[in-house]
Design a protein around this motif. Structure first.
Motif, PDB file in Angstrom:
ATOM      1  N   LEU A 185       0.836  -1.189   0.000  1.00 39.64           N
ATOM      2  CA  LEU A 185       0.000   0.000   0.000  1.00 39.64           C
ATOM      3  C   LEU A 185       0.880   1.251   0.000  1.00 39.64           C
ATOM      4  CD1 LEU A 185      -3.027   0.787   0.124  1.00 39.64           C
ATOM      5  CD2 LEU A 185      -2.733   1.011   2.595  1.00 39.64           C
ATOM      6  N   TYR A 186       1.923   1.254   0.812  1.00 38.42           N
ATOM      7  CA  TYR A 186       2.862   2.375   0.851  1.00 38.42           C
ATOM      8  C   TYR A 186       3.555   2.545  -0.497  1.00 38.42           C
ATOM      9  CZ  TYR A 186       7.006   5.120   1.933  1.00 38.42           C
ATOM     10  OH  TYR A 186       8.002   6.077   1.903  1.00 38.42           O
ATOM     11  N   ALA A 187       3.933   1.427  -1.116  1.00 39.43           N
ATOM     12  CA  ALA A 187       4.631   1.485  -2.402  1.00 39.43           C
ATOM     13  C   ALA A 187       3.772   2.152  -3.464  1.00 39.43           C
ATOM     14  CB  ALA A 187       5.030   0.085  -2.845  1.00 39.43           C
ATOM     15  N   GLY A 188       2.467   1.892  -3.453  1.00 37.21           N
ATOM     16  CA  GLY A 188       1.588   2.529  -4.427  1.00 37.21           C
ATOM     17  C   GLY A 188       1.549   4.031  -4.270  1.00 37.21           C
ATOM     18  N   ARG A 189       1.652   4.483  -3.018  1.00 33.05           N
ATOM     19  CA  ARG A 189       1.584   5.922  -2.748  1.00 33.05           C
ATOM     20  C   ARG A 189       2.939   6.609  -2.881  1.00 33.05           C
ATOM     21  NH1 ARG A 189      -1.976   4.881   2.783  1.00 33.05           N
ATOM     22  NH2 ARG A 189      -3.964   4.411   1.740  1.00 33.05           N
ATOM     23  N   ASN A 190       4.008   5.831  -2.783  1.00 32.34           N
ATOM     24  CA  ASN A 190       5.363   6.391  -2.808  1.00 32.34           C
ATOM     25  C   ASN A 190       6.243   5.577  -3.752  1.00 32.34           C
ATOM     26  OD1 ASN A 190       5.352   8.423  -0.269  1.00 32.34           O
ATOM     27  ND2 ASN A 190       4.213   6.575   0.258  1.00 32.34           N
ATOM     28  N   PRO A 191       5.939   5.603  -5.057  1.00 28.36           N
ATOM     29  CA  PRO A 191       6.656   4.723  -5.991  1.00 28.36           C
ATOM     30  C   PRO A 191       8.117   5.088  -6.206  1.00 28.36           C
ATOM     31  CG  PRO A 191       5.240   6.245  -7.190  1.00 28.36           C
ATOM     32  CD  PRO A 191       4.912   6.417  -5.740  1.00 28.36           C
ATOM     33  N   HIS A 192       8.529   6.293  -5.789  1.00 25.85           N
ATOM     34  CA  HIS A 192       9.892   6.736  -6.078  1.00 25.85           C
ATOM     35  C   HIS A 192      10.768   6.800  -4.828  1.00 25.85           C
ATOM     36  CE1 HIS A 192       8.465   7.525 -10.067  1.00 25.85           C
ATOM     37  NE2 HIS A 192       7.585   8.408  -9.635  1.00 25.85           N
ATOM     38  N   ASP A 193      10.383   6.071  -3.782  1.00 22.78           N
ATOM     39  CA  ASP A 193      11.154   6.073  -2.529  1.00 22.78           C
ATOM     40  C   ASP A 193      12.288   5.054  -2.636  1.00 22.78           C
ATOM     41  OD1 ASP A 193      12.167   5.993   0.015  1.00 22.78           O
ATOM     42  OD2 ASP A 193      10.292   5.462   1.001  1.00 22.78           O
ATOM     43  N   PRO A 194      13.549   5.500  -2.745  1.00 22.02           N
ATOM     44  CA  PRO A 194      14.648   4.535  -2.909  1.00 22.02           C
ATOM     45  C   PRO A 194      14.854   3.667  -1.675  1.00 22.02           C
ATOM     46  CG  PRO A 194      15.504   6.758  -2.635  1.00 22.02           C
ATOM     47  CD  PRO A 194      14.025   6.890  -2.788  1.00 22.02           C
ATOM     48  N   ALA A 195      14.513   4.175  -0.481  1.00 23.96           N
ATOM     49  CA  ALA A 195      14.671   3.365   0.729  1.00 23.96           C
ATOM     50  C   ALA A 195      13.702   2.189   0.727  1.00 23.96           C
ATOM     51  CB  ALA A 195      14.465   4.227   1.977  1.00 23.96           C
ATOM     52  N   LEU A 196      12.530   2.371   0.132  1.00 24.73           N
ATOM     53  CA  LEU A 196      11.593   1.255   0.009  1.00 24.73           C
ATOM     54  C   LEU A 196      12.152   0.203  -0.942  1.00 24.73           C
ATOM     55  CD1 LEU A 196       8.805  -0.082   0.480  1.00 24.73           C
ATOM     56  CD2 LEU A 196       8.028   1.161  -1.559  1.00 24.73           C
ATOM     57  N   ALA A 197      12.689   0.639  -2.069  1.00 27.07           N
ATOM     58  CA  ALA A 197      13.284  -0.301  -3.020  1.00 27.07           C
ATOM     59  C   ALA A 197      14.414  -1.087  -2.370  1.00 27.07           C
ATOM     60  CB  ALA A 197      13.797   0.450  -4.244  1.00 27.07           C
ATOM     61  N   ASP A 198      15.198  -0.423  -1.533  1.00 21.83           N
ATOM     62  CA  ASP A 198      16.283  -1.087  -0.817  1.00 21.83           C
ATOM     63  C   ASP A 198      15.740  -2.137   0.150  1.00 21.83           C
ATOM     64  OD1 ASP A 198      19.078  -1.369   0.156  1.00 21.83           O
ATOM     65  OD2 ASP A 198      18.268  -0.441   1.965  1.00 21.83           O
ATOM     66  N   LEU A 199      14.679  -1.764   0.884  1.00 19.15           N
ATOM     67  CA  LEU A 199      14.071  -2.681   1.854  1.00 19.15           C
ATOM     68  C   LEU A 199      13.477  -3.900   1.160  1.00 19.15           C
ATOM     69  CD1 LEU A 199      13.010  -3.356   4.722  1.00 19.15           C
ATOM     70  CD2 LEU A 199      11.013  -1.933   4.190  1.00 19.15           C
ATOM     71  N   VAL A 200      12.698  -3.670   0.114  1.00 17.02           N
ATOM     72  CA  VAL A 200      12.063  -4.777  -0.606  1.00 17.02           C
ATOM     73  C   VAL A 200      13.116  -5.667  -1.246  1.00 17.02           C
ATOM     74  CG1 VAL A 200      10.580  -5.375  -2.564  1.00 17.02           C
ATOM     75  CG2 VAL A 200       9.903  -3.548  -0.987  1.00 17.02           C
ATOM     76  N   GLY A 201      14.158  -5.071  -1.805  1.00 21.72           N
ATOM     77  CA  GLY A 201      15.219  -5.864  -2.412  1.00 21.72           C
ATOM     78  C   GLY A 201      15.930  -6.733  -1.404  1.00 21.72           C
ATOM     79  N   GLU A 202      16.251  -6.162  -0.249  1.00 21.42           N
ATOM     80  CA  GLU A 202      16.936  -6.938   0.790  1.00 21.42           C
ATOM     81  C   GLU A 202      16.085  -8.094   1.291  1.00 21.42           C
ATOM     82  OE1 GLU A 202      18.618  -6.425   5.373  1.00 21.42           O
ATOM     83  OE2 GLU A 202      17.805  -4.687   4.312  1.00 21.42           O
ATOM     84  N   LEU A 203      14.825  -7.823   1.594  1.00 20.85           N
ATOM     85  CA  LEU A 203      13.966  -8.877   2.136  1.00 20.85           C
ATOM     86  C   LEU A 203      13.658  -9.942   1.087  1.00 20.85           C
ATOM     87  CD1 LEU A 203      11.491  -6.785   4.329  1.00 20.85           C
ATOM     88  CD2 LEU A 203      13.514  -8.062   5.046  1.00 20.85           C
ATOM     89  N   SER A 204      13.549  -9.544  -0.174  1.00 21.17           N
ATOM     90  CA  SER A 204      13.299 -10.514  -1.238  1.00 21.17           C
ATOM     91  C   SER A 204      14.465 -11.481  -1.391  1.00 21.17           C
ATOM     92  CB  SER A 204      13.053  -9.790  -2.567  1.00 21.17           C
ATOM     93  OG  SER A 204      11.876  -9.001  -2.510  1.00 21.17           O
ATOM     94  N   VAL A 205      15.674 -10.982  -1.216  1.00 17.90           N
ATOM     95  CA  VAL A 205      16.861 -11.825  -1.333  1.00 17.90           C
ATOM     96  C   VAL A 205      17.012 -12.732  -0.112  1.00 17.90           C
ATOM     97  CG1 VAL A 205      19.391 -11.791  -1.366  1.00 17.90           C
ATOM     98  CG2 VAL A 205      18.106 -10.295  -2.888  1.00 17.90           C
ATOM     99  N   ARG A 206      16.710 -12.203   1.068  1.00 15.02           N
ATOM    100  CA  ARG A 206      17.025 -12.922   2.300  1.00 15.02           C
ATOM    101  C   ARG A 206      15.896 -13.803   2.824  1.00 15.02           C
ATOM    102  NH1 ARG A 206      19.883  -8.972   6.541  1.00 15.02           N
ATOM    103  NH2 ARG A 206      20.092 -11.007   7.573  1.00 15.02           N
TER     104      ARG A 206
END
Length: 283
Positions: A185-206
């Motif tokens: 839900l946050y991602a839809g409202r804040n599509p350009h937040d690089p910290a979110l991309a970092d968080l999602v990338g880290e959790l997806s890998v781990r």
């Protein structure tokens, strides 16, 4: 030509896969179905738009789609109110580029409110479920957030990557899936937040569970409910929760736990509080 809207594409595909023809009131389709849920042609039929138009919409092409069409698609896909709102957010033109957002701070008055809540756990969450502040009982119940590195003060990182935090939740899967859906839900409202991309990338890998549930594209807004916890010192706790958003900062949420008066959980919470009270010295 604008870049395809990948989030809109994946959200529509995921919602379409969850609706059966029977649920949509469609007659049986002759032969074997190659896709779960509805076919694109069936969604177009139910929404009253051309198949070509719906295909382009689902591919994430910027069509300057009207609200009436989005409403029709939402009805065809049987979206709830939160999913409908998310669809409208995703369908807006997504201009801009990734940019770091300013740090969040809890204003002194809100911190005083937090610290005045001495009988129940309470905390303030910010963007991406960052823990901005927690009262003493919340630190005793979950973890000492203040002792963690700043990057680790995040409920998503903790619930997926910290074994002790996992053990606190009796229904870990339900809690974890709710966190993933809140992040969507946050991602839809804040599509350009690089910290979110970092968080999602880290959790997806781990964590493979996170990776799988992120692909589901569910959305969830935490407003109130009940959570079942297991604390290593006091045992089982059944707590309610209520979430409040300060009028002057919609990106912060004050989460307050509640407990039934006279219940075993109230007694155990009181016991936890007494064990973690700061020592006082005689004058």
């Amino acid at each position: 030509m604008s870049e395809p809207n990948a989030d809109l594409r994946e959200f529509l595909r995921s919602r379409r896969a969850k609706v059966t023809p029977e649920e949509a009131g469609l007659p049986p389709y002759p032969g074997a179905r190659r896709v779960p849920g509805l076919r694109r042609e069936e969604v177009a039929q139910l929404a009253g738009v051309s198949v070509d138009y719906y295909v382009r919409l689902e591919r994430g092409r910027n069509l300057n789609v009207s609200e009436s069409v989005l409403d029709a698609v939402a009805r065809a896909l049987r979206l709830n109110e939160l999913e409908r709102s998310h669809l409208f957010t995703l369908a807006k033109p997504r201009r801009g580029r990734p940019r770091a957002l300013p740090p969040q701070r809890v204003r002194p008055g809100l911190r005083l409110v937090l610290d005045s809540l001495t009988e129940v756990p309470a905390l303030v969450l910010g963007r991406r479920m960052d823990v901005l502040a927690a009262n003493r009982l919340a630190r005793a119940l979950y973890t000492d957030f203040d002792a963690l590195p700043a990057r680790s003060r995040n409920m998503a990182r903790l619930i997926f990557l910290d074994d002790a935090m996992r053990a606190v939740y009796a229904d870990w899967e339900g809690a974890a899936r709710g966190i993933v859906a809140s992040l969507h839900l946050y991602a839809g409202r804040n599509p350009h937040d690089p910290a979110l991309a970092d968080l999602v990338g880290e959790l997806s890998v781990r964590d493979q569970d996170f990776r799988h549930w992120w692909a589901d594209h569910d959305v969830f807004e935490r407003t109130h409910g009940v959570k079942h916890l297991h604390h290593p010192l006091v045992g089982e706790l059944v707590l309610g929760y209520e979430a409040f958003t300060p009028a002057d900062d919609p990106e912060q949420t004050l989460g307050i736990s509640t407990v039934e008066p006279g219940s075993p959980s109230e007694e155990r919470l009181r016991l936890l509080g007494s064990w973690t009270e700061p020592a006082t010295s005689d004058s």
